[in-house]
Design a protein around this motif. Sequence first.
Motif, PDB file in Angstrom:
ATOM      1  N   GLY A  30      64.345 -26.724  -1.421  1.00  0.00           N
ATOM      2  CA  GLY A  30      62.971 -27.169  -1.210  1.00  0.00           C
ATOM      3  C   GLY A  30      62.458 -28.041  -2.344  1.00  0.00           C
ATOM      4  O   GLY A  30      61.804 -29.069  -2.105  1.00  0.00           O
ATOM      5  N   HIS A  31      62.747 -27.649  -3.593  1.00  0.00           N
ATOM      6  CA  HIS A  31      62.182 -28.396  -4.732  1.00  0.00           C
ATOM      7  C   HIS A  31      62.795 -29.787  -4.846  1.00  0.00           C
ATOM      8  O   HIS A  31      62.095 -30.756  -5.167  1.00  0.00           O
ATOM      9  CB  HIS A  31      62.360 -27.608  -6.029  1.00  0.00           C
ATOM     10  N   GLU A  52      73.857 -32.578  -2.308  1.00  0.00           N
ATOM     11  CA  GLU A  52      73.913 -31.118  -2.103  1.00  0.00           C
ATOM     12  C   GLU A  52      75.363 -30.672  -1.964  1.00  0.00           C
ATOM     13  O   GLU A  52      76.097 -31.206  -1.148  1.00  0.00           O
ATOM     14  CB  GLU A  52      73.101 -30.779  -0.835  1.00  0.00           C
ATOM     15  N   LYS A  53      75.723 -29.658  -2.746  1.00  0.00           N
ATOM     16  CA  LYS A  53      77.133 -29.230  -2.682  1.00  0.00           C
ATOM     17  C   LYS A  53      77.452 -28.431  -1.411  1.00  0.00           C
ATOM     18  O   LYS A  53      78.586 -28.398  -0.962  1.00  0.00           O
ATOM     19  CB  LYS A  53      77.518 -28.435  -3.929  1.00  0.00           C
ATOM     20  N   ASN A  60      68.495 -20.801  -2.339  1.00  0.00           N
ATOM     21  CA  ASN A  60      67.392 -19.830  -2.280  1.00  0.00           C
ATOM     22  C   ASN A  60      66.316 -20.216  -1.270  1.00  0.00           C
ATOM     23  O   ASN A  60      65.613 -19.349  -0.745  1.00  0.00           O
ATOM     24  CB  ASN A  60      66.743 -19.709  -3.663  1.00  0.00           C
ATOM     25  N   THR A  61      66.212 -21.520  -1.010  1.00  0.00           N
ATOM     26  CA  THR A  61      65.164 -21.958  -0.078  1.00  0.00           C
ATOM     27  C   THR A  61      65.353 -21.326   1.300  1.00  0.00           C
ATOM     28  O   THR A  61      64.384 -20.973   1.963  1.00  0.00           O
ATOM     29  CB  THR A  61      65.141 -23.500  -0.011  1.00  0.00           C
ATOM     30  N   ASN A  64      64.870 -16.862   0.972  1.00  0.00           N
ATOM     31  CA  ASN A  64      63.756 -16.116   0.378  1.00  0.00           C
ATOM     32  C   ASN A  64      62.914 -15.437   1.446  1.00  0.00           C
ATOM     33  O   ASN A  64      63.123 -15.614   2.642  1.00  0.00           O
ATOM     34  CB  ASN A  64      62.919 -17.038  -0.520  1.00  0.00           C
ATOM     35  N   THR A  65      61.932 -14.666   0.988  1.00  0.00           N
ATOM     36  CA  THR A  65      61.133 -13.860   1.907  1.00  0.00           C
ATOM     37  C   THR A  65      59.776 -14.516   2.200  1.00  0.00           C
ATOM     38  O   THR A  65      58.857 -13.855   2.669  1.00  0.00           O
ATOM     39  CB  THR A  65      60.963 -12.446   1.347  1.00  0.00           C
ATOM     40  N   ILE A  67      57.000 -15.621   0.841  1.00  0.00           N
ATOM     41  CA  ILE A  67      55.626 -15.281   0.447  1.00  0.00           C
ATOM     42  C   ILE A  67      54.998 -16.453  -0.321  1.00  0.00           C
ATOM     43  O   ILE A  67      55.600 -17.010  -1.233  1.00  0.00           O
ATOM     44  CB  ILE A  67      55.598 -14.001  -0.408  1.00  0.00           C
ATOM     45  N   VAL A 195      78.147 -32.169  -7.401  1.00  0.00           N
ATOM     46  CA  VAL A 195      78.097 -32.931  -8.654  1.00  0.00           C
ATOM     47  C   VAL A 195      78.959 -32.197  -9.681  1.00  0.00           C
ATOM     48  O   VAL A 195      78.765 -30.998  -9.931  1.00  0.00           O
ATOM     49  CB  VAL A 195      76.641 -33.092  -9.146  1.00  0.00           C
ATOM     50  N   THR A 353      62.226 -15.745  -9.202  1.00  0.00           N
ATOM     51  CA  THR A 353      62.038 -15.000  -7.958  1.00  0.00           C
ATOM     52  C   THR A 353      60.865 -15.538  -7.133  1.00  0.00           C
ATOM     53  O   THR A 353      60.561 -14.981  -6.089  1.00  0.00           O
ATOM     54  CB  THR A 353      61.760 -13.518  -8.276  1.00  0.00           C
ATOM     55  N   GLY A 354      60.197 -16.601  -7.624  1.00  0.00           N
ATOM     56  CA  GLY A 354      58.936 -16.956  -6.961  1.00  0.00           C
ATOM     57  C   GLY A 354      58.699 -18.414  -6.661  1.00  0.00           C
ATOM     58  O   GLY A 354      57.549 -18.852  -6.605  1.00  0.00           O
ATOM     59  N   GLY A 355      59.743 -19.195  -6.414  1.00  0.00           N
ATOM     60  CA  GLY A 355      59.538 -20.642  -6.283  1.00  0.00           C
ATOM     61  C   GLY A 355      59.306 -21.163  -4.884  1.00  0.00           C
ATOM     62  O   GLY A 355      58.951 -22.331  -4.727  1.00  0.00           O
ATOM     63  N   PHE A 356      59.470 -20.334  -3.853  1.00  0.00           N
ATOM     64  CA  PHE A 356      59.259 -20.880  -2.502  1.00  0.00           C
ATOM     65  C   PHE A 356      57.811 -21.346  -2.362  1.00  0.00           C
ATOM     66  O   PHE A 356      57.534 -22.446  -1.885  1.00  0.00           O
ATOM     67  CB  PHE A 356      59.596 -19.846  -1.427  1.00  0.00           C
ATOM     68  N   LYS A 357      56.906 -20.489  -2.805  1.00  0.00           N
ATOM     69  CA  LYS A 357      55.484 -20.802  -2.675  1.00  0.00           C
ATOM     70  C   LYS A 357      55.090 -22.081  -3.402  1.00  0.00           C
ATOM     71  O   LYS A 357      54.079 -22.695  -3.118  1.00  0.00           O
ATOM     72  CB  LYS A 357      54.660 -19.637  -3.241  1.00  0.00           C
TER      73      LYS A 357
HETATM   74  P1  FAD Z   1      67.695 -23.773  -3.985  1.00  0.00           P
HETATM   75  O1  FAD Z   1      67.005 -23.673  -2.678  1.00  0.00           O
HETATM   76  O2  FAD Z   1      68.576 -22.714  -4.418  1.00  0.00           O
HETATM   77  O3  FAD Z   1      68.342 -25.201  -4.043  1.00  0.00           O
HETATM   78  C1  FAD Z   1      69.234 -25.600  -5.061  1.00  0.00           C
HETATM   79  C2  FAD Z   1      70.388 -26.316  -4.398  1.00  0.00           C
HETATM   80  O4  FAD Z   1      71.229 -26.882  -5.400  1.00  0.00           O
HETATM   81  C3  FAD Z   1      71.283 -25.377  -3.586  1.00  0.00           C
HETATM   82  O5  FAD Z   1      71.253 -25.758  -2.224  1.00  0.00           O
HETATM   83  C4  FAD Z   1      72.651 -25.526  -4.222  1.00  0.00           C
HETATM   84  O6  FAD Z   1      73.714 -25.497  -3.295  1.00  0.00           O
HETATM   85  C5  FAD Z   1      72.527 -26.893  -4.894  1.00  0.00           C
HETATM   86  N1  FAD Z   1      73.483 -27.097  -5.994  1.00  0.00           N
HETATM   87  C6  FAD Z   1      73.800 -26.247  -6.997  1.00  0.00           C
HETATM   88  N2  FAD Z   1      74.733 -26.786  -7.804  1.00  0.00           N
HETATM   89  C7  FAD Z   1      75.011 -28.017  -7.304  1.00  0.00           C
HETATM   90  C8  FAD Z   1      75.907 -29.056  -7.683  1.00  0.00           C
HETATM   91  N3  FAD Z   1      76.716 -28.951  -8.751  1.00  0.00           N
HETATM   92  N4  FAD Z   1      75.961 -30.195  -6.921  1.00  0.00           N
HETATM   93  C9  FAD Z   1      75.155 -30.328  -5.825  1.00  0.00           C
HETATM   94  N5  FAD Z   1      74.301 -29.373  -5.421  1.00  0.00           N
HETATM   95  C10 FAD Z   1      74.211 -28.223  -6.143  1.00  0.00           C
HETATM   96  N6  FAD Z   1      59.832 -17.244  -3.763  1.00  0.00           N
HETATM   97  C11 FAD Z   1      58.563 -17.129  -3.283  1.00  0.00           C
HETATM   98  O7  FAD Z   1      57.690 -17.906  -3.663  1.00  0.00           O
HETATM   99  N7  FAD Z   1      58.240 -16.170  -2.374  1.00  0.00           N
HETATM  100  C12 FAD Z   1      59.142 -15.255  -1.938  1.00  0.00           C
HETATM  101  O8  FAD Z   1      58.831 -14.408  -1.097  1.00  0.00           O
HETATM  102  C13 FAD Z   1      60.458 -15.322  -2.467  1.00  0.00           C
HETATM  103  N8  FAD Z   1      61.381 -14.405  -2.078  1.00  0.00           N
HETATM  104  C14 FAD Z   1      62.665 -14.524  -2.509  1.00  0.00           C
HETATM  105  C15 FAD Z   1      63.607 -13.617  -2.017  1.00  0.00           C
HETATM  106  C16 FAD Z   1      64.949 -13.773  -2.327  1.00  0.00           C
HETATM  107  C17 FAD Z   1      65.946 -12.797  -1.788  1.00  0.00           C
HETATM  108  C18 FAD Z   1      65.352 -14.859  -3.165  1.00  0.00           C
HETATM  109  C19 FAD Z   1      66.806 -15.060  -3.505  1.00  0.00           C
HETATM  110  C20 FAD Z   1      64.404 -15.743  -3.701  1.00  0.00           C
HETATM  111  C21 FAD Z   1      63.054 -15.584  -3.377  1.00  0.00           C
HETATM  112  N9  FAD Z   1      62.064 -16.465  -3.841  1.00  0.00           N
HETATM  113  C22 FAD Z   1      60.786 -16.370  -3.383  1.00  0.00           C
HETATM  114  C23 FAD Z   1      62.414 -17.521  -4.805  1.00  0.00           C
HETATM  115  C24 FAD Z   1      62.651 -18.861  -4.107  1.00  0.00           C
HETATM  116  O9  FAD Z   1      63.547 -18.691  -3.037  1.00  0.00           O
HETATM  117  C25 FAD Z   1      63.233 -19.880  -5.075  1.00  0.00           C
HETATM  118  O10 FAD Z   1      62.476 -19.929  -6.270  1.00  0.00           O
HETATM  119  C26 FAD Z   1      63.208 -21.283  -4.470  1.00  0.00           C
HETATM  120  O11 FAD Z   1      63.712 -21.273  -3.157  1.00  0.00           O
HETATM  121  C27 FAD Z   1      64.040 -22.220  -5.325  1.00  0.00           C
HETATM  122  O12 FAD Z   1      64.186 -23.439  -4.636  1.00  0.00           O
HETATM  123  P2  FAD Z   1      65.121 -24.548  -5.233  1.00  0.00           P
HETATM  124  O13 FAD Z   1      64.972 -25.740  -4.367  1.00  0.00           O
HETATM  125  O14 FAD Z   1      64.839 -24.692  -6.691  1.00  0.00           O
HETATM  126  O15 FAD Z   1      66.571 -23.903  -5.172  1.00  0.00           O
END
Ligand code: FAD
Length: 402
Positions: A30-31, A52-53, A60-61, A64-65, A67, A195, A353-357
């Motif tokens: 998501g980020h 994206e690998k 995590n996107t 997550n749950t 919230i 990457v 644990t909180g980045g979806f929001k």
């Molecule tokens: P990700 O969605 O993890 O994206 C990172 C991406 O980078 C991945 O797809 C990965 O494959 C890719 N990547 C990694 N290394 C490489 C590479 N070398 N080359 C290319 N791509 C690569 N947050 C909330 O706000 N509310 C909630 O209720 C909540 N519940 C949660 C419950 C669980 C069980 C978990 C695990 C997390 C929860 N979170 C929640 C936290 C939230 O999911 C994360 O903070 C958020 O999704 C992070 O998003 P992101 O885009 O940074 O990471």
Amino acid sequence: ALRYHTGWERAWRSPEPKKRYDVVIVGAGGHGLATAYYLGKNYGIQNVAVIEKGWLGGGNTGRNTTIIRSNYLQDPSAAIYEKARSLYETMSQDLNYNVMFSPRGVMMLAQTQHEVRGYKRTAHANALQGVKTEWIDPARVKQLVPIINLHGPRYPVLGALWQERGGTARHDAVAWGYARACSAMGMDIIQQCEVTGVRSDAGQVVGVDTTRGPIDCGKLGIVVAGHSGQLAEMAGFRLPVEALALQALVSEPIKPCMDVVVMANTVHGYMSQSDKGEMVIGGGTDGFNNFTQRGSFHHIEETVRALNETFPMISRLKMLRQWGGIVDMTGDRSPILSKTPLGGCFINCGWGTGGFKAIPGSGWGMAQLMATGHSPLTEAFSLDRFKEGRFIDESVAAGVAH
Ligand code: FAD
Ligand code: PYC
């Protein structure tokens, strides 16, 4: 469906990587996708690749749950999380994609006197920050959540911090909606492409090595959550971030019984009901560093045992499935959105644990930082804070035990 599930148009293109882009974002969570989207939408920077690998939204996107709330304590946190929450309200219209944002209300139970003081303090801080939250008493808690047991054997419910405009959204749809909008702007989303190296010249980033060959870029955004340490190492710097698994589980679907989100942080458990009827349940992080995207038995036992006291009805439920995601934890439980020691290279991580929001607010601020070199939304979250001792302590607001 009438065409037997054939002939669907792809929501985003799947192109071969070009030799060079103005901006490369690593990580199609998501980020990463939100950063690309606002680079295009707000700054007209559209020669962008998101690499994206695995599969888009598979980190995590998609785990997550879901919230969404902005009831944090410190001013910089309230600003970025409230920006995100308000962008969620109009996201479906903005992306023309139904992300099923459901502002059903988020309740954080206070089950000790310490929590009562803490949440009352947060409610006062939120009032000053323009974030609408309130302290509610046990009678109001019971009115909002009839299935709750206010008089648990260990911890009675003494009240709660209530954010009426908090809620949930469909996590996959958030990733898919941003991806479709990025692709429509001409950006390339390149999946199954890892990457493996970051190339630089005279202290300036010039490109990345990937499993599908080298790709040059003018600017690089590293947005890979639990793998941030590895990517930072490729770029030649270290991060104060640890990787841990966070697990969750869902029950079999049942009839509607709870239409708000409840977090019970003293006992380390939280619960909501999905639109399909499943009870969505989670607890604290694993107590040791690991990269396991799976669930484990000890987690079911600890989390369900704890929640049983407050929600006795869940003792009758069958579990449907469980899973884990790799979260990126900083010491102050706040994210890092920052320039890095490598010129042209930016990092967005530490959402733990909180980045979806936070996805839309983070993407908005990160795009501004990458496009202009400065963003009021991200300023306080720079890497310098760890050198300067300027921590943004959100251990309590993080809500999830770690
Ligand atoms: P990700 O969605 O993890 O994206 C990172 C991406 O980078 C991945 O797809 C990965 O494959 C890719 N990547 C990694 N290394 C490489 C590479 N070398 N080359 C290319 N791509 C690569 N947050 C909330 O706000 N509310 C909630 O209720 C909540 N519940 C949660 C419950 C669980 C069980 C978990 C695990 C997390 C929860 N979170 C929640 C936290 C939230 O999911 C994360 O903070 C958020 O999704 C992070 O998003 P992101 O885009 O940074 O990471
Ligand atoms: O940050 O609200 C949150 C959260 C709930 C569950 C996991 N993270």
